[in-house]
Scaffold this active site. Sequence first.
Site, PDB file in Angstrom:
ATOM      1  N   ASP A   1     -60.248 -19.772   6.189  1.00 20.27           N
ATOM      2  CA  ASP A   1     -60.551 -19.905   4.836  1.00 20.27           C
ATOM      3  C   ASP A   1     -61.421 -18.862   4.530  1.00 20.27           C
ATOM      4  O   ASP A   1     -61.506 -18.388   3.182  1.00 20.27           O
ATOM      5  CB  ASP A   1     -61.253 -21.190   4.333  1.00 20.27           C
ATOM      6  CG  ASP A   1     -60.183 -22.310   4.500  1.00 20.27           C
ATOM      7  OD1 ASP A   1     -58.979 -22.326   4.223  1.00 20.27           O
ATOM      8  OD2 ASP A   1     -60.867 -23.366   4.883  1.00 20.27           O
ATOM      9  N   HIS A   2     -62.197 -18.241   5.206  1.00 20.37           N
ATOM     10  CA  HIS A   2     -63.307 -17.342   5.078  1.00 20.37           C
ATOM     11  C   HIS A   2     -62.983 -15.877   6.111  1.00 20.37           C
ATOM     12  O   HIS A   2     -63.638 -15.940   6.803  1.00 20.37           O
ATOM     13  CB  HIS A   2     -64.507 -17.846   5.330  1.00 20.37           C
ATOM     14  CG  HIS A   2     -65.717 -17.114   4.751  1.00 20.37           C
ATOM     15  ND1 HIS A   2     -66.240 -16.046   5.152  1.00 20.37           N
ATOM     16  CD2 HIS A   2     -66.125 -17.289   3.384  1.00 20.37           C
ATOM     17  CE1 HIS A   2     -67.367 -15.546   4.581  1.00 20.37           C
ATOM     18  NE2 HIS A   2     -66.937 -16.321   3.419  1.00 20.37           N
ATOM     19  N   PHE A   3     -62.338 -14.837   5.823  1.00 19.84           N
ATOM     20  CA  PHE A   3     -61.247 -14.922   4.878  1.00 19.84           C
ATOM     21  C   PHE A   3     -59.954 -14.810   5.575  1.00 19.84           C
ATOM     22  O   PHE A   3     -59.734 -14.207   6.542  1.00 19.84           O
ATOM     23  CB  PHE A   3     -61.377 -13.561   4.000  1.00 19.84           C
ATOM     24  CG  PHE A   3     -62.539 -13.671   3.112  1.00 19.84           C
ATOM     25  CD1 PHE A   3     -62.800 -14.233   1.892  1.00 19.84           C
ATOM     26  CD2 PHE A   3     -63.888 -13.007   3.663  1.00 19.84           C
ATOM     27  CE1 PHE A   3     -64.000 -14.359   1.264  1.00 19.84           C
ATOM     28  CE2 PHE A   3     -65.135 -12.847   2.805  1.00 19.84           C
ATOM     29  CZ  PHE A   3     -64.908 -13.606   1.750  1.00 19.84           C
TER      30      PHE A   3
END
Length: 169
Positions: A33-35
Amino acid sequence: MKFILVDRILTLEPPTRIVTRKALTLAEEYLADHFPTFPVMPGVLMLEAMVQSAAWLVRASQDFTHSMVVLEEAKNINYKSFMVPGRTLEVTVEAIEIGERNSEFKAAGRSEDEEMVKARLRLRHYNLSDANAAMADIDEKLIEGAKRTFELLGGPAALKTAPALAHNH
């Protein structure tokens, strides 16, 4: 989900200093999710790695007296670069003061001779039973769990080598 952001305790010199390591791999769940197109360790997790390292120094310095060692304040946080998978964050925490209930530290994270993050930290340490005597059993379980994790992270071995390292310098 609970993140353990210390893979290994490299050096432990209670009550003054600890050095830990966190190897960042693509297996870290949060990187999805990051990133997604440029995976990096979130800054708050670099900060958490420093907090966890400082907490191990408190526990070792106070013979695991408290079940709770938590961040009370982080200030002067300075992020310098991105931590990408394949790099290792080496965290050095130096105690300014370790008191009965509060402690203050200078902390820095480096990777391959590059400073990644630094901060001043204040931790608070206490037992749940301080506020509610019925929580004493939970305190015991938390402390025993911390002792087991400390062993898995190499804490006892780091303690044994600290005097030898100091003597050789």
